[in-house]
Every structure is written in C-alpha cells, then in structure tokens.
Design an enzyme around this catalytic site. Structure first.
Site, mmCIF file in Angstrom:
data_model
loop_
_atom_site.group_PDB
_atom_site.id
_atom_site.type_symbol
_atom_site.label_atom_id
_atom_site.label_comp_id
_atom_site.label_asym_id
_atom_site.label_seq_id
_atom_site.Cartn_x
_atom_site.Cartn_y
_atom_site.Cartn_z
ATOM 1 C CG ASP A 1 -6.143 -1.984 3.559
ATOM 2 O OD1 ASP A 1 -7.306 -2.422 3.723
ATOM 3 O OD2 ASP A 1 -5.913 -0.859 3.049
ATOM 4 C CG ASP B 1 -5.726 3.070 -1.247
ATOM 5 O OD1 ASP B 1 -5.446 1.934 -1.659
ATOM 6 O OD2 ASP B 1 -6.894 3.434 -1.017
HETATM 7 C C1 GLA Z 1 -9.775 1.145 -0.709
HETATM 8 C C2 GLA Z 1 -9.170 1.537 0.632
HETATM 9 C C3 GLA Z 1 -7.980 0.655 0.987
HETATM 10 C C4 GLA Z 1 -8.318 -0.822 0.842
HETATM 11 C C5 GLA Z 1 -9.012 -1.092 -0.487
HETATM 12 C C6 GLA Z 1 -9.499 -2.504 -0.589
HETATM 13 O O1 GLA Z 1 -8.884 1.423 -1.736
HETATM 14 O O2 GLA Z 1 -8.747 2.879 0.601
HETATM 15 O O3 GLA Z 1 -7.527 0.956 2.282
HETATM 16 O O4 GLA Z 1 -9.085 -1.255 1.919
HETATM 17 O O5 GLA Z 1 -10.115 -0.224 -0.694
HETATM 18 O O6 GLA Z 1 -8.435 -3.379 -0.647
#
Ligand code: GLA
Length: 419
Positions: free
Chosen positions: A55, A212
């Site tokens: 992301d 997320d």
């Molecule tokens: C956490 C972060 C997300 C993403 C994931 C890995 O959940 O909050 O933004 O980077 O790690 O994919």
C-alpha cells in the site's frame, strides 16, 4: 498492470448483532454520561487476503472487512453546554472538551477513560487508545472551515486488540464516520481513508499506508476490496466462500506487534531507497522484470517482494473473477514465502501457523497485516476447519508457544451508522 474495474455499490447490510450491541451501548452511554447519545456508528476490523506492504508503495491490495467491529456512541456538546458557567473551570465542561470512555479495560472491569481539549491538541498529548479518536479530531479540526466541538464518546469493540486485525483503525474509522455525519462534513470513503491515514501517521506516529482504513470504510459483505492505493480506485470482488465450501480462519498468534516500532518503518525506508536507486518515484513505477542487480542484496529482496506481491494480487483478483476461489490458495502460500524470505517480516509462530494449517488441509495460508507477530489466515474447506484449528493449537502447545486464538471470519459490511 490492470487495476480495479467499475466500482459497484451493493446496499449495506448491518447484522442483528450490531443493532443489539448498539442498543446496549446507548444504554451504557446514558449511564456513563447522564443522557442519550446522538447516535451509534460502527467500523469493522479487516483481514488482508493478499497484497502486503504494497500500500505505501502505491501498489495493489485485496483486504476484506470482517464481522468484528468497533462501535462508538457519540453525543456532541450542545450550545447550552458551550457557555462556561461562572466560576467553573473550562476544562471540566467547556465546549472544546472531548470525553472518551471504552468498555475495554485490560485490567478487568470498569471503563478506560480519557479527556482532552481540542485547542492545542498535539501529537503526544493524548496517550493509549485515546490517541486514535484524538488523532481524527486533530486532523478534522485542521481542515479549512471545519470546527469540531467537544463531544462525549463511548467505545465498545469486538476486534481483538494487538492481533493485527486493525483494531486501532476501526476506532479511528468509527470516529471519523460519526463526526462526518454529526458535523455534516460530506466526506466520502476515499477522503475519510486519507484523513484517518493522516491521523495515524501524524498523530499516532505509525508510518502506515491506506489499506486498513479503506477496507473498514469501503468493504462490503461477501466481497474483498481490490484497491489501487495510488488512485484509490476500488472494485468489490465477490468472495463466495460458502458456495465453494470454504471458510477463512484467523490464527492470532498472540505475539505482540506494533507498527510504531522500527521494523515497519525500516521496510518502508528500504522500499523508498530501492525506488530511488531504480530512478522511480515509487515501486509502483518499477516494472516487474526490472534488473535489481545494482541494488544491495537486502534492498533487492525487499523490492522483489513488493513487485511480486503486486503481481500476486492481480493474479488473485483474476482467479476470483473467474470463480476459481480454491485456485487462490497457492498464491497465498507464495505470498507468505515472499514475506518470510524476502521481506523478513514473519516470525516462528506465524510460520508454524501457516505450515501446520497447510499440512492439516488448508488450501492456502499466509500471515496477514504488518507482520512481526499478529495473525495468519488460512483458507480451509469448511469440513476441515475443526481439524485445522486443533492441529494448530496442538502444534503451538508442543513447541511451548502461548496458545493461539483461532476463529472464523466472514467478509462483512464497511463502516456506517447503526442507530
Ligand atoms: C499494516 C498497515 C497497512 C499495511 C500493512 C502491510 O496493517 O497499517 O497500511 O502497510 O501493515 O500490508
């Protein structure tokens, strides 16, 4: 690379459980604050099916909102409460005061409470879980033309804390959807996702991406959210697990992780270094077959993970669009291997969860989320779910690890108002 296709918007469905939980939360709110809330809002946690650490590289992700959520009951302070009674300390009742309470009190019983004033709200001024709603207030109050009055909030969450299922984002998203409604801000899902990401980055101090929040805001029951993190274009890809006799198990290793710790930031920095060395603004702009031999060995492996993971997301989406749900299993397995060997964000407990689930009949399994602990997911035939659960619990016991929590998750509805 082909990104998300025309977005579809099926109607939101909130389950009967949410309605009952919201009613109970309103009752609690009246007990705590002496009056009814203005409403109750809900935001789910998430599981990421595939697309890890892509992301913040402007890449692709495929998470889904889960059937576990944070609920917040909120009441804005009224005009009458905004006048400070003579002689009374503004900190106690003033219009700018935010009162927070949560039913989650780790020491058992009671409520966990926090209070802050909006003017002068700065990173570091509110600690603990209060930083999540405070971060959202901080970001909203900084928008042009937006004035955020004080309010009272009561939180109740069924997203396990520290399991890597985005319990903190669920609190941020529930807060932003509540304030968006109550203050009539007219923000849409992508805007609220960006704002909660800023809350997390600038206020909470975790350098996380946008996956997320987007899953929590834009997820829908029965679907995964195929998101292009650069444009925020999204497509809901149906995930008809039941029709294929499949279910998704979460295996919470109960190994604590935190994205404010160094590992997450270090991976992010490696990616930025790699992109710069390859002459690209971000790894999204680096072709899949790029020559990585000019990079140092470690950076090359980090970059290889991100490039191959973007490809696996696209392949997973293609298989789901073609109705081949079982076919995604091998892509989940390859994703885990890449995170274990190239990105180095797994841990022995996550590897054990994945290997044991596969040996017991899962069609695919991988760690999910930021890594260094938290949860793995396993795609398992429904008829083998108990067997897989039993095998994982036994394997953890044999090696003397803390007992994992293993439970089914269902792709659920994104955030919204419950009552
Ligand atoms: C956490 C972060 C997300 C993403 C994931 C890995 O959940 O909050 O933004 O980077 O790690 O994919």
């Amino acid at each position: 690379m082909t990104g998300p296709q025309t977005p579809r918007q099926p109607a939101r469905r909130t389950g009967p459980d949410d309605a009952a939980r919201a009613q109970e939360l309103s009752r609690r709110f009246a007990e705590v604050y002496g009056h009814a809330p203005d409403g109750v809002w809900r935001a789910p946690g998430r599981v990421n099916l595939i697309g890890e650490h892509t992301d913040y590289n402007d890449g692709f992700v495929l998470p889904f909102a889960i059937d576990r959520s944070a609920l917040v009951a909120v009441r804005l302070r009224r005009a009458a409460e905004q006048e400070r009674p003579a002689g009374q300390d503004e900190d106690a009742t003033g219009r700018h005061v935010v009162d927070l309470a949560s039913t989650y009190a780790p020491d058992g019983g009671g409520l966990s409470r926090a209070r802050f004033r909006i003017p002068g709200l700065a990173p570091g001024s509110v600690g603990g879980w209060g930083a999540y709603p405070a971060g959202v207030v901080h970001v909203l109050a900084g928008l042009d033309g937006v004035e955020v009055p004080g309010f009272e909030l009561l939180l109740d969450s069924t997203v396990p804390v520290g399991a890597g299922l985005s319990s903190s984002h669920a609190v941020e998203v529930a807060t932003v959807v509540a304030l968006n409604d109550l203050l009539d801000l007219g923000l849409d899902g992508p805007e609220m996702a960006r704002l909660t990401q800023r809350a997390e980055n600038e206020f909470v101090g975790a350098p996380t991406g946008i996956m997320d929040q987007s899953a929590s805001l834009r997820g829908r029951a029965g679907a995964a959210l195929f998101l292009d993190c650069r444009s925020q274009a999204a497509e809901l890809v149906p995930l008809p697990l039941g029709r294929h006799g499949l279910t998704v198990l979460v295996i919470d290793t109960r190994v604590a992780h935190s994205h404010a710790d160094g590992g997450y930031g270090a991976r992010r920095a490696s990616c930025e270094r790699g992109a710069a060395a390859l002459g690209a603004a971000s790894l999204r702009d680096v072709p899949e077959q790029a020559d990585l031999t000019g990079l140092d060995e470690e950076t090359a492996r980090r970059v290889r993970h991100v490039l191959s993971e973007n490809r696996r997301v696209l392949d997973t989406v293609a298989r789901l669009r073609a109705g081949d749900v079982r076919g995604i299993g091998e892509l989940l397995v390859a994703s885990h291997a890449s995170m274990r060997d190239d990105y180095e964000i797994s841990c022995p407990e996550l590897d054990l969860a994945v290997d044991t689930a596969l040996a017991a009949g899962a069609v695919g399994a991988r760690m999910t989320g930021g890594g260094f602990g938290g949860s793995a997911i396993a795609l398992v035939p429904e008829v083998r779910a108990d067997l897989v659960r039993g095998a994982v619990v036994e394997a953890f016991a044999e090696l003397g690890h803390r007992a994992p929590e293993v439970f089914v998750v269902v792709p659920g509805e994104g955030a919204g108002r419950v009552r």
